[in-house]
Design an enzyme around this catalytic site. Structure first.
Site, PDB file in Angstrom:
ATOM      1  N   ASP A   8     -37.639  -7.228   8.353  1.00  0.00           N
ATOM      2  CA  ASP A   8     -36.438  -7.848   8.905  1.00  0.00           C
ATOM      3  C   ASP A   8     -36.243  -9.182   8.186  1.00  0.00           C
ATOM      4  O   ASP A   8     -36.931  -9.480   7.199  1.00  0.00           O
ATOM      5  CB  ASP A   8     -36.521  -7.966  10.434  1.00  0.00           C
ATOM      6  N   CYS A  65     -42.231  -8.653   9.501  1.00  0.00           N
ATOM      7  CA  CYS A  65     -41.213  -9.377  10.271  1.00  0.00           C
ATOM      8  C   CYS A  65     -41.717 -10.813  10.400  1.00  0.00           C
ATOM      9  O   CYS A  65     -42.603 -11.220   9.641  1.00  0.00           O
ATOM     10  CB  CYS A  65     -40.915  -8.702  11.606  1.00  0.00           C
ATOM     11  N   GLY A  66     -41.188 -11.589  11.328  1.00  0.00           N
ATOM     12  CA  GLY A  66     -41.598 -12.987  11.425  1.00  0.00           C
ATOM     13  C   GLY A  66     -43.082 -13.131  11.713  1.00  0.00           C
ATOM     14  O   GLY A  66     -43.813 -13.831  11.018  1.00  0.00           O
ATOM     15  N   THR A  67     -43.520 -12.444  12.753  1.00  0.00           N
ATOM     16  CA  THR A  67     -44.942 -12.469  13.112  1.00  0.00           C
ATOM     17  C   THR A  67     -45.695 -11.243  12.623  1.00  0.00           C
ATOM     18  O   THR A  67     -46.931 -11.250  12.599  1.00  0.00           O
ATOM     19  CB  THR A  67     -45.095 -12.493  14.645  1.00  0.00           C
ATOM     20  N   GLY A  68     -44.970 -10.181  12.336  1.00  0.00           N
ATOM     21  CA  GLY A  68     -45.590  -8.889  12.031  1.00  0.00           C
ATOM     22  C   GLY A  68     -45.816  -8.062  13.295  1.00  0.00           C
ATOM     23  O   GLY A  68     -46.127  -6.871  13.211  1.00  0.00           O
ATOM     24  N   GLY A  70     -43.639  -7.407  16.122  1.00  0.00           N
ATOM     25  CA  GLY A  70     -42.585  -6.485  16.565  1.00  0.00           C
ATOM     26  C   GLY A  70     -42.473  -5.264  15.681  1.00  0.00           C
ATOM     27  O   GLY A  70     -42.383  -4.125  16.172  1.00  0.00           O
ATOM     28  N   HIS A  98     -62.185   1.020   8.597  1.00  0.00           N
ATOM     29  CA  HIS A  98     -62.520   1.581   9.915  1.00  0.00           C
ATOM     30  C   HIS A  98     -61.378   2.354  10.585  1.00  0.00           C
ATOM     31  O   HIS A  98     -61.647   3.311  11.315  1.00  0.00           O
ATOM     32  CB  HIS A  98     -62.959   0.458  10.864  1.00  0.00           C
ATOM     33  N   ASN A  99     -60.132   1.913  10.394  1.00  0.00           N
ATOM     34  CA  ASN A  99     -59.009   2.546  11.114  1.00  0.00           C
ATOM     35  C   ASN A  99     -58.228   3.528  10.246  1.00  0.00           C
ATOM     36  O   ASN A  99     -57.331   4.199  10.749  1.00  0.00           O
ATOM     37  CB  ASN A  99     -58.016   1.506  11.649  1.00  0.00           C
ATOM     38  N   ARG A 109     -43.774 -15.504   8.799  1.00  0.00           N
ATOM     39  CA  ARG A 109     -43.911 -16.869   9.318  1.00  0.00           C
ATOM     40  C   ARG A 109     -45.375 -17.185   9.614  1.00  0.00           C
ATOM     41  O   ARG A 109     -45.688 -18.184  10.255  1.00  0.00           O
ATOM     42  CB  ARG A 109     -43.059 -17.032  10.586  1.00  0.00           C
ATOM     43  N   ARG A 132     -68.803   7.652  11.107  1.00  0.00           N
ATOM     44  CA  ARG A 132     -68.555   7.528  12.545  1.00  0.00           C
ATOM     45  C   ARG A 132     -67.108   7.147  12.868  1.00  0.00           C
ATOM     46  O   ARG A 132     -66.648   7.332  13.996  1.00  0.00           O
ATOM     47  CB  ARG A 132     -69.513   6.503  13.166  1.00  0.00           C
ATOM     48  N   HIS A 133     -66.385   6.658  11.857  1.00  0.00           N
ATOM     49  CA  HIS A 133     -65.002   6.239  12.110  1.00  0.00           C
ATOM     50  C   HIS A 133     -64.027   7.410  12.145  1.00  0.00           C
ATOM     51  O   HIS A 133     -62.928   7.282  12.677  1.00  0.00           O
ATOM     52  CB  HIS A 133     -64.567   5.211  11.060  1.00  0.00           C
ATOM     53  N   ARG A 136     -63.327   8.389  15.715  1.00  0.00           N
ATOM     54  CA  ARG A 136     -62.542   7.362  16.409  1.00  0.00           C
ATOM     55  C   ARG A 136     -61.074   7.430  15.997  1.00  0.00           C
ATOM     56  O   ARG A 136     -60.172   7.294  16.827  1.00  0.00           O
ATOM     57  CB  ARG A 136     -63.131   5.983  16.127  1.00  0.00           C
TER      58      ARG A 136
HETATM   59  C1  RB5 Z   1     -37.051 -12.383  14.587  1.00  0.00           C
HETATM   60  O1  RB5 Z   1     -36.622 -13.670  14.907  1.00  0.00           O
HETATM   61  C2  RB5 Z   1     -38.467 -12.177  15.078  1.00  0.00           C
HETATM   62  O2  RB5 Z   1     -38.467 -11.981  16.444  1.00  0.00           O
HETATM   63  C3  RB5 Z   1     -39.107 -11.012  14.360  1.00  0.00           C
HETATM   64  O3  RB5 Z   1     -39.077 -11.233  12.987  1.00  0.00           O
HETATM   65  C4  RB5 Z   1     -40.555 -10.713  14.700  1.00  0.00           C
HETATM   66  O4  RB5 Z   1     -41.340 -11.855  14.587  1.00  0.00           O
HETATM   67  C5  RB5 Z   1     -40.767 -10.001  15.962  1.00  0.00           C
HETATM   68  O5  RB5 Z   1     -41.890  -9.650  16.341  1.00  0.00           O
END
Ligand code: RB5
Length: 148
Positions: A8, A65-68, A70, A98-99, A109, A132-133, A136
């Site tokens: 995004d 995304c911003g945090t990864g 969502g 492992h995953n 961000r 072992r993975h 799982r």
């Molecule tokens: C968008 O502002 C922000 O919510 C999106 O990039 C993300 O961080 C959501 O998890």
């Protein structure tokens, strides 16, 4: 190897560096967007990448995304997807080992483009450990199959 990429506006800052790195490694990239800093809804791009990986059209995916957070939640809603949110080389290495994660998520961000490339390199270069993975990882599928 074919890699699907999606982000995004919050992850857009990482996209060019990640794509450049992948292409330099001789990997094929399927760019699912977004294509600018304009505000968009991250679930759309998480799902696009996840569908390509789930149906085998791409081998792996990378979502940002911003945090990864969502976009990783969105990707993990698709059956067969194991999307791992990583902030450093350690988490990238461990999730590959492992995953057997098939999609990598990062936050634009949270990490800078240089760190994002290091994370991608580590994730792609680290093989699944198996052993072992395996059981799982198969238990993720069991959870999907128990869905009501
Ligand atoms: C968008 O502002 C922000 O919510 C999106 O990039 C993300 O961080 C959501 O998890």
């Amino acid at each position: 190897m074919k890699i699907a990429i999606g982000c995004d506006h919050g992850g857009f800052v990482l996209k060019d560096s990640v794509i450049d790195y992948l292409k330099k490694q001789g990997l094929e990239v399927v760019d699912c967007g977004t294509y600018s800093n304009d505000s968009v809804d991250y679930p759309i791009f998480g799902e696009k990448v996840a569908r390509l990986v789930a149906k085998g059209a791409c081998d792996k995916g990378i979502v940002m995304c911003g945090t990864g957070i969502g976009i990783s939640i969105a990707a993990n809603k698709v059956r067969g997807i194991r999307c791992a949110l990583c902030h450093d080389e350690y988490t990238a290495k461990m999730t590959a080992m492992h995953n057997n994660s098939n999609i990598l998520a990062m936050g634009g961000r949270v990490v800078n483009p240089e760190m994002a490339v290091k994370i991608v390199k580590t994730w792609l270069d680290t093989p699944f450990e198996g052993g072992r993975h395996i059981n799982r990882v198969n238990m993720f599928t069991d959870i999907e199959n128990r869905e009501e």
